[in-house]
Design a protein around this motif. Structure first.
Motif, PDB file in Angstrom:
ATOM      1  N   ASP A 199      30.717  -7.696  58.245  1.00 56.38           N
ATOM      2  CA  ASP A 199      30.166  -6.967  57.827  1.00 56.38           C
ATOM      3  C   ASP A 199      28.937  -6.223  58.534  1.00 56.38           C
ATOM      4  OD1 ASP A 199      30.137  -8.443  55.109  1.00 56.38           O
ATOM      5  OD2 ASP A 199      28.718  -9.814  55.821  1.00 56.38           O
ATOM      6  N   ARG A 200      29.277  -6.064  60.171  1.00 52.47           N
ATOM      7  CA  ARG A 200      28.902  -5.166  60.918  1.00 52.47           C
ATOM      8  C   ARG A 200      29.488  -4.093  60.846  1.00 52.47           C
ATOM      9  NH1 ARG A 200      25.407  -7.915  64.702  1.00 52.47           N
ATOM     10  NH2 ARG A 200      25.429  -9.761  64.345  1.00 52.47           N
ATOM     11  N   ASN A 201      28.504  -3.122  60.455  1.00 53.05           N
ATOM     12  CA  ASN A 201      28.492  -1.393  60.993  1.00 53.05           C
ATOM     13  C   ASN A 201      29.097  -0.518  61.741  1.00 53.05           C
ATOM     14  OD1 ASN A 201      29.867   1.022  59.534  1.00 53.05           O
ATOM     15  ND2 ASN A 201      27.838   1.681  58.820  1.00 53.05           N
ATOM     16  N   VAL A 202      30.184  -1.171  62.930  1.00 56.58           N
ATOM     17  CA  VAL A 202      30.847  -0.556  64.051  1.00 56.58           C
ATOM     18  C   VAL A 202      32.062   0.086  64.411  1.00 56.58           C
ATOM     19  CG1 VAL A 202      29.113  -2.772  65.328  1.00 56.58           C
ATOM     20  CG2 VAL A 202      31.122  -2.847  64.985  1.00 56.58           C
ATOM     21  N   VAL A 203      31.922   0.902  65.453  1.00 57.60           N
ATOM     22  CA  VAL A 203      33.104   1.200  65.624  1.00 57.60           C
ATOM     23  C   VAL A 203      33.790   0.815  66.233  1.00 57.60           C
ATOM     24  CG1 VAL A 203      34.202   3.568  66.838  1.00 57.60           C
ATOM     25  CG2 VAL A 203      32.210   3.447  65.604  1.00 57.60           C
ATOM     26  N   ILE A 204      35.298  -0.043  66.309  1.00 56.10           N
ATOM     27  CA  ILE A 204      35.816  -0.651  66.870  1.00 56.10           C
ATOM     28  C   ILE A 204      37.488   0.034  67.433  1.00 56.10           C
ATOM     29  CG2 ILE A 204      37.768  -2.895  67.020  1.00 56.10           C
ATOM     30  CD1 ILE A 204      34.913  -3.598  66.501  1.00 56.10           C
ATOM     31  N   ALA A 205      37.223  -0.216  69.146  1.00 56.75           N
ATOM     32  CA  ALA A 205      38.369   0.167  69.698  1.00 56.75           C
ATOM     33  C   ALA A 205      39.185  -0.995  71.233  1.00 56.75           C
ATOM     34  CB  ALA A 205      37.320   1.549  71.133  1.00 56.75           C
ATOM     35  N   ALA A 206      40.204  -0.178  70.116  1.00 56.44           N
ATOM     36  CA  ALA A 206      40.931  -2.145  71.229  1.00 56.44           C
ATOM     37  C   ALA A 206      42.193  -1.238  71.748  1.00 56.44           C
ATOM     38  CB  ALA A 206      41.254  -2.173  69.904  1.00 56.44           C
ATOM     39  N   MET A 207      42.454  -2.170  72.688  1.00 54.45           N
ATOM     40  CA  MET A 207      43.631  -1.280  73.808  1.00 54.45           C
ATOM     41  C   MET A 207      44.881  -2.611  73.529  1.00 54.45           C
ATOM     42  SD  MET A 207      43.700  -0.192  77.670  1.00 54.45           S
ATOM     43  CE  MET A 207      45.038   0.763  78.667  1.00 54.45           C
ATOM     44  N   GLY A 208      45.690  -2.337  73.750  1.00 56.63           N
ATOM     45  CA  GLY A 208      46.937  -2.678  73.590  1.00 56.63           C
ATOM     46  C   GLY A 208      46.945  -3.357  72.283  1.00 56.63           C
ATOM     47  N   GLN A 209      49.461  -3.888  72.397  1.00 49.01           N
ATOM     48  CA  GLN A 209      49.148  -4.241  71.117  1.00 49.01           C
ATOM     49  C   GLN A 209      48.789  -5.408  70.627  1.00 49.01           C
ATOM     50  OE1 GLN A 209      51.747  -2.602  69.169  1.00 49.01           O
ATOM     51  NE2 GLN A 209      51.547  -3.914  67.848  1.00 49.01           N
ATOM     52  N   THR A 210      49.164  -6.820  71.733  1.00 46.78           N
ATOM     53  CA  THR A 210      48.705  -7.633  70.785  1.00 46.78           C
ATOM     54  C   THR A 210      46.591  -8.034  70.734  1.00 46.78           C
ATOM     55  OG1 THR A 210      47.904  -8.599  73.403  1.00 46.78           O
ATOM     56  CG2 THR A 210      50.316  -9.195  72.666  1.00 46.78           C
ATOM     57  N   THR A 211      46.172  -6.978  71.598  1.00 51.80           N
ATOM     58  CA  THR A 211      44.310  -6.744  70.968  1.00 51.80           C
ATOM     59  C   THR A 211      44.861  -6.507  69.521  1.00 51.80           C
ATOM     60  OG1 THR A 211      44.338  -6.446  73.281  1.00 51.80           O
ATOM     61  CG2 THR A 211      42.319  -5.804  71.921  1.00 51.80           C
ATOM     62  N   LEU A 212      45.526  -4.892  69.480  1.00 49.91           N
ATOM     63  CA  LEU A 212      45.341  -5.017  67.774  1.00 49.91           C
ATOM     64  C   LEU A 212      45.922  -5.545  66.740  1.00 49.91           C
ATOM     65  CD1 LEU A 212      47.103  -1.230  68.801  1.00 49.91           C
ATOM     66  CD2 LEU A 212      45.050  -1.825  68.437  1.00 49.91           C
ATOM     67  N   GLU A 213      46.940  -6.030  67.193  1.00 50.59           N
ATOM     68  CA  GLU A 213      47.612  -7.798  66.668  1.00 50.59           C
ATOM     69  C   GLU A 213      46.095  -8.467  65.749  1.00 50.59           C
ATOM     70  OE1 GLU A 213      50.790  -8.671  68.337  1.00 50.59           O
ATOM     71  OE2 GLU A 213      51.839  -6.917  67.837  1.00 50.59           O
TER      72      GLU A 213
END
Length: 346
Positions: A199-213
């Motif tokens: 429910d939190r309206n935040v922008v998500i940044a993620a690096m790495g395939q396992t992190t994205l998964e």
């Protein structure tokens, strides 16, 4: 979305030259470094259970400064003197320079990827294919190891440290517009600490395939990740901020145009009302002047009539007076004629 405060789930950089500080200066954002996870090193007793003999390896593949810290820590606890001949293959120049904390940099055989990408380290490793490679990793490690596997690099992973959740304190302020993740453990820590994360309206940044998964499994929509055009997380964030700023500027320009249009319409309406008010005032004034003129004419007419009536009354009065004076004059002339002297007797 207007991003003002960014949480990077890593320790704060020791150098002022970090690209994250450049983002602060360039885009006016606040970057806070607060790891979602913390690292605990394996004890020498725990490491021995892996049955890995560090002296058997002639080269070390290093993907993070944490790996460097725990490699040299364990070597010390194992009473292993790291030889000068050991070769170091680092994922980036930053990681390579961190080795200066433990070795004399110029006297060691240190290699690193110019781009910071694991893929660009592979050709360097290929030139030293006779080496025996050891790669210090965490119990939960990212996709850098997959790159080695896909390129058929012969190496051994040595788990030297583990990651655990770095819990947030109850009531701790969490007012970030963007969250930056680098490990699946960071995603897990976030979802554990904040059950209402969806429910939190935040922008998500993620690096790495396992992190994205891990993010996808948690139901998080990833807005930012690295690409060939933006190979580092800092550059990927900058691209997002640049685009967001352009959109904000465009929206602001549109809002300014709409405001100017509304102001123009307001001024036109105000002028129209003013002109109408002036016209109404002129009409009222003309009507008032006409009424005043009519009243003055009526008053003059009444005055003239009154004067005429008064003159008529005066004339009548004068005539009546004159008429009243006429019989009296006749009486006075008749009296002497009536008195005759008596005749004398002879």
């Amino acid at each position: 979305m207007n991003v003002k405060k960014i949480l990077v789930s890593q320790p704060k950089p020791t150098s002022d030259k970090s690209p994250y500080f450049d983002l602060e200066r360039k885009y006016g954002v606040e970057v806070v470094f607060r790891p979602f996870i913390k690292v605990e090193g394996l004890s020498s007793k725990e490491f021995r259970q892996s049955k890995i003999n560090v002296p058997d390896y002639s080269a070390i593949i290093l993907t993070a400064r944490t790996a460097i810290d725990h490699f040299f820590r364990l070597c010390k606890e194992l009473r292993y003197n790291v030889p000068d001949t050991l070769k170091y293959f680092c994922v980036s120049e930053t990681v390579a320079h961190y080795l200066q904390k433990y070795v004399i940099y110029r006297k060691r055989k240190i290699f690193y990827s110019e781009t910071g990408l694991m893929e660009d380290l592979i050709p360097i490793i290929a030139k030293h294919h006779k080496e025996t490679y050891l790669m210090p990793v965490s119990d939960v490690h990212n996709d850098k190891a997959l790159v080695l596997d896909n390129n058929k690099v012969k190496y051994v992973k040595a788990i030297m440290y583990r990651t655990v959740s770095n819990n947030f304190k109850p009531g701790e302020t969490f007012d970030y517009d963007m969250l930056v993740f680098f490990t699946p453990a960071g995603i897990k820590s976030y979802t554990t600490n904040f059950p209402d994360y969806k429910d939190r309206n935040v922008v998500i940044a993620a690096m790495g395939q396992t992190t994205l998964e891990a993010a996808a499994a948690a139901g998080l929509n990833v807005d930012i990740t690295i690409t060939p055009e933006t190979p580092s997380m800092a550059s990927a964030i900058e691209q997002y901020l640049k685009k967001a700023k352009a959109e904000d500027d465009k929206a602001a320009a549109k809002a300014a145009r709409e405001a100017a249009k509304l102001e123009k319409e307001r001024l036109a309406a105000a002028k129209k009302r003013s002109d109408a008010a002036k016209k109404a005032a002129a009409t009222r004034k003309a009507k008032a002047e006409a009424q005043k003129a009519a009243a003055a004419a009526a008053a003059k007419k009444r005055s003239d009539a009154a004067k005429k009536a008064a003159a008529t009354r005066k004339a009548k009065a004068d005539a009546a007076k004159k008429d009243a004076a006429k019989p009296a004059a006749k009486k006075d002339t008749a009296k002497p004629a009536a008195k005759k002297a008596p005749a004398k007797k002879k």
